[in-house]
Design a protein around this motif. Structure first.
Motif, PDB file in Angstrom:
ATOM      1  N   CYS A  92      36.023  22.211  38.817  1.00  0.00           N
ATOM      2  CA  CYS A  92      36.748  23.404  38.376  1.00  0.00           C
ATOM      3  C   CYS A  92      38.083  23.027  37.744  1.00  0.00           C
ATOM      4  O   CYS A  92      38.513  23.634  36.764  1.00  0.00           O
ATOM      5  CB  CYS A  92      36.971  24.344  39.562  1.00  0.00           C
ATOM      6  SG  CYS A  92      35.429  24.948  40.288  1.00  0.00           S
ATOM      7  N   ASP A  93      38.717  22.026  38.284  1.00  0.00           N
ATOM      8  CA  ASP A  93      40.012  21.596  37.751  1.00  0.00           C
ATOM      9  C   ASP A  93      39.870  20.931  36.385  1.00  0.00           C
ATOM     10  O   ASP A  93      40.655  21.204  35.474  1.00  0.00           O
ATOM     11  CB  ASP A  93      40.678  20.634  38.735  1.00  0.00           C
ATOM     12  CG  ASP A  93      42.104  20.282  38.330  1.00  0.00           C
ATOM     13  OD1 ASP A  93      42.963  21.177  38.377  1.00  0.00           O
ATOM     14  OD2 ASP A  93      42.341  19.122  37.957  1.00  0.00           O
ATOM     15  N   GLU A 109      39.123  23.473  33.545  1.00  0.00           N
ATOM     16  CA  GLU A 109      40.052  24.590  33.362  1.00  0.00           C
ATOM     17  C   GLU A 109      40.826  24.519  32.042  1.00  0.00           C
ATOM     18  O   GLU A 109      40.910  25.518  31.312  1.00  0.00           O
ATOM     19  CB  GLU A 109      41.031  24.639  34.534  1.00  0.00           C
ATOM     20  CG  GLU A 109      41.885  25.892  34.552  1.00  0.00           C
ATOM     21  CD  GLU A 109      42.785  25.933  35.771  1.00  0.00           C
ATOM     22  OE1 GLU A 109      42.752  26.940  36.491  1.00  0.00           O
ATOM     23  OE2 GLU A 109      43.514  24.939  36.006  1.00  0.00           O
ATOM     24  N   ASP A 110      41.378  23.371  31.713  1.00  0.00           N
ATOM     25  CA  ASP A 110      42.167  23.269  30.482  1.00  0.00           C
ATOM     26  C   ASP A 110      41.295  23.509  29.245  1.00  0.00           C
ATOM     27  O   ASP A 110      41.736  24.145  28.280  1.00  0.00           O
ATOM     28  CB  ASP A 110      42.841  21.897  30.385  1.00  0.00           C
ATOM     29  CG  ASP A 110      44.074  21.799  31.272  1.00  0.00           C
ATOM     30  OD1 ASP A 110      44.568  22.861  31.719  1.00  0.00           O
ATOM     31  OD2 ASP A 110      44.535  20.671  31.522  1.00  0.00           O
ATOM     32  N   ARG A 137      40.804  27.104  28.888  1.00  0.00           N
ATOM     33  CA  ARG A 137      42.032  27.722  28.377  1.00  0.00           C
ATOM     34  C   ARG A 137      42.116  27.550  26.857  1.00  0.00           C
ATOM     35  O   ARG A 137      42.522  28.471  26.146  1.00  0.00           O
ATOM     36  CB  ARG A 137      43.245  27.102  29.083  1.00  0.00           C
ATOM     37  CG  ARG A 137      44.550  27.829  28.809  1.00  0.00           C
ATOM     38  CD  ARG A 137      45.701  27.228  29.587  1.00  0.00           C
ATOM     39  NE  ARG A 137      45.668  27.596  30.989  1.00  0.00           N
ATOM     40  CZ  ARG A 137      45.371  26.775  31.986  1.00  0.00           C
ATOM     41  NH1 ARG A 137      45.064  25.511  31.730  1.00  0.00           N
ATOM     42  NH2 ARG A 137      45.353  27.201  33.230  1.00  0.00           N
ATOM     43  N   SER A 146      48.889  31.676  32.082  1.00  0.00           N
ATOM     44  CA  SER A 146      47.891  31.228  33.058  1.00  0.00           C
ATOM     45  C   SER A 146      48.253  29.901  33.715  1.00  0.00           C
ATOM     46  O   SER A 146      47.595  29.492  34.673  1.00  0.00           O
ATOM     47  CB  SER A 146      46.519  31.108  32.381  1.00  0.00           C
ATOM     48  OG  SER A 146      46.518  30.080  31.409  1.00  0.00           O
ATOM     49  N   ILE A 160      45.350  30.741  38.972  1.00  0.00           N
ATOM     50  CA  ILE A 160      43.906  30.520  38.990  1.00  0.00           C
ATOM     51  C   ILE A 160      43.316  31.268  37.810  1.00  0.00           C
ATOM     52  O   ILE A 160      43.282  32.505  37.790  1.00  0.00           O
ATOM     53  CB  ILE A 160      43.294  30.990  40.318  1.00  0.00           C
ATOM     54  CG1 ILE A 160      43.854  30.156  41.477  1.00  0.00           C
ATOM     55  CG2 ILE A 160      41.771  30.875  40.276  1.00  0.00           C
ATOM     56  CD1 ILE A 160      43.396  30.609  42.847  1.00  0.00           C
ATOM     57  N   LEU A 161      42.863  30.540  36.825  1.00  0.00           N
ATOM     58  CA  LEU A 161      42.395  31.127  35.575  1.00  0.00           C
ATOM     59  C   LEU A 161      41.203  32.052  35.805  1.00  0.00           C
ATOM     60  O   LEU A 161      41.050  33.075  35.127  1.00  0.00           O
ATOM     61  CB  LEU A 161      42.028  30.017  34.593  1.00  0.00           C
ATOM     62  CG  LEU A 161      41.720  30.402  33.149  1.00  0.00           C
ATOM     63  CD1 LEU A 161      42.849  31.223  32.542  1.00  0.00           C
ATOM     64  CD2 LEU A 161      41.477  29.152  32.317  1.00  0.00           C
ATOM     65  N   TYR A 221      33.498  26.243  33.036  1.00  0.00           N
ATOM     66  CA  TYR A 221      34.456  26.610  34.076  1.00  0.00           C
ATOM     67  C   TYR A 221      34.045  27.881  34.823  1.00  0.00           C
ATOM     68  O   TYR A 221      34.075  27.922  36.062  1.00  0.00           O
ATOM     69  CB  TYR A 221      35.842  26.798  33.451  1.00  0.00           C
ATOM     70  CG  TYR A 221      36.882  27.369  34.390  1.00  0.00           C
ATOM     71  CD1 TYR A 221      37.482  26.565  35.352  1.00  0.00           C
ATOM     72  CD2 TYR A 221      37.267  28.714  34.318  1.00  0.00           C
ATOM     73  CE1 TYR A 221      38.431  27.078  36.229  1.00  0.00           C
ATOM     74  CE2 TYR A 221      38.208  29.240  35.180  1.00  0.00           C
ATOM     75  CZ  TYR A 221      38.795  28.423  36.140  1.00  0.00           C
ATOM     76  OH  TYR A 221      39.724  28.938  37.002  1.00  0.00           O
ATOM     77  N   TYR A 271      33.259  27.800  38.745  1.00  0.00           N
ATOM     78  CA  TYR A 271      34.258  28.364  39.659  1.00  0.00           C
ATOM     79  C   TYR A 271      33.661  29.541  40.432  1.00  0.00           C
ATOM     80  O   TYR A 271      33.873  29.682  41.642  1.00  0.00           O
ATOM     81  CB  TYR A 271      35.505  28.811  38.902  1.00  0.00           C
ATOM     82  CG  TYR A 271      36.704  28.973  39.811  1.00  0.00           C
ATOM     83  CD1 TYR A 271      37.653  27.961  39.920  1.00  0.00           C
ATOM     84  CD2 TYR A 271      36.877  30.117  40.584  1.00  0.00           C
ATOM     85  CE1 TYR A 271      38.743  28.095  40.780  1.00  0.00           C
ATOM     86  CE2 TYR A 271      37.943  30.259  41.442  1.00  0.00           C
ATOM     87  CZ  TYR A 271      38.883  29.241  41.538  1.00  0.00           C
ATOM     88  OH  TYR A 271      39.946  29.372  42.393  1.00  0.00           O
TER      89      TYR A 271
END
Length: 235
Positions: free
Chosen positions: A108-109, A112-113, A116, A139, A143-144, A174, A178
């Motif tokens: 998930c980490d 994430e980018d 985004r 964001s 938590i996105l 993502y 997530y």
């Protein structure tokens, strides 16, 4: 005569380094020491770095709640023993660290980018560059996934559906990862590691989640894309 070498390890607070803030508490950074054949390596704890991020601290009823150092040490020890077991037949300190750095990663980490970036492009293409920038800047440290959930109330249904559908084709996975993870885990240790993903049971449970949550998606194809995408993160 064949010599047998024993692998030993420990997690410890590196008191040679300055104290850092761990969700408002001062502590020395958590490190890992692994010894094999009278040689030793030292490196930072991945989970200490990960769970130090502001998004893992929840403010509720006027109180802050986040991961504990004890939880992080427990996760580290579990991962280290898994990596040792996986590499024992051809063990070397170099191979151990490479394997550790692959299996420790939170899916998930690391998605994430990229997601985004997708949001920035999506809203810019819709003629909303200011909104795109707002999501990008606003964001950070949040938590996105929670923001995307709130968008379901803020956007017109057709636009929201298009956002989610496009994300399956043009963004890192993502959202499905997530969403699946939060059904399996409890706050505050919200992460889904590569180690967990490589377990067949995890993938089977993920497939059932996608079939239920996103019935129009090709579940098998999605799992294959995630596996292929992960290969780029191998050290």
């Amino acid at each position: 005569m064949t010599r047998t070498y024993k692998v030993t390890y420990r997690t410890y607070f590196n008191e040679r380094l300055k104290e850092v803030s761990f969700h408002g508490k001062r502590t020395h950074p958590l490190y890992i020491q692994v010894t094999f054949d009278r040689k030793t390596i030292f490196f930072k704890s991945y989970y200490f770095e990960l769970f130090s991020k502001p998004k893992y601290m929840l403010l509720a009823a006027g109180k802050k709640k986040g991961p504990s150092i004890e939880d992080i040490i427990s996760k580290e020890n579990e991962l280290i023993e898994f990596v040792i077991e996986r590499t024992l037949d051809v063990f070397s300190l170099d191979q151990f660290k490479k394997t550790y750095l692959f299996y420790c990663q939170d899916l998930c980490d690391i998605t994430e980018d990229g997601f985004r970036d997708f949001l920035l492009t999506f809203f810019s293409d819709k003629g909303m560059p200011a909104v795109a920038t707002m999501f990008w800047d606003g964001s950070m440290g949040k938590i996105l996934f929670d923001i995307i959930q709130d968008l379901k109330l803020a956007l017109k249904p057709d636009l929201y559906d298009e956002l989610i559908e496009n994300s399956f084709h043009y963004a890192p996975p993502y959202i499905p990862l997530y969403g699946f993870m939060i059904e399996q885990k409890r706050w505050p240790l919200l992460n889904l590691t590569v180690k967990e993903w490589t377990d067949l049971k995890t993938k089977m449970t993920f497939e059932r989640y996608i079939e239920r949550k996103y019935p129009n998606q090709d579940t098998k194809s999605l799992v294959e894309r995630i596996d292929t995408w992960l290969k780029s993160f191998k050290v």
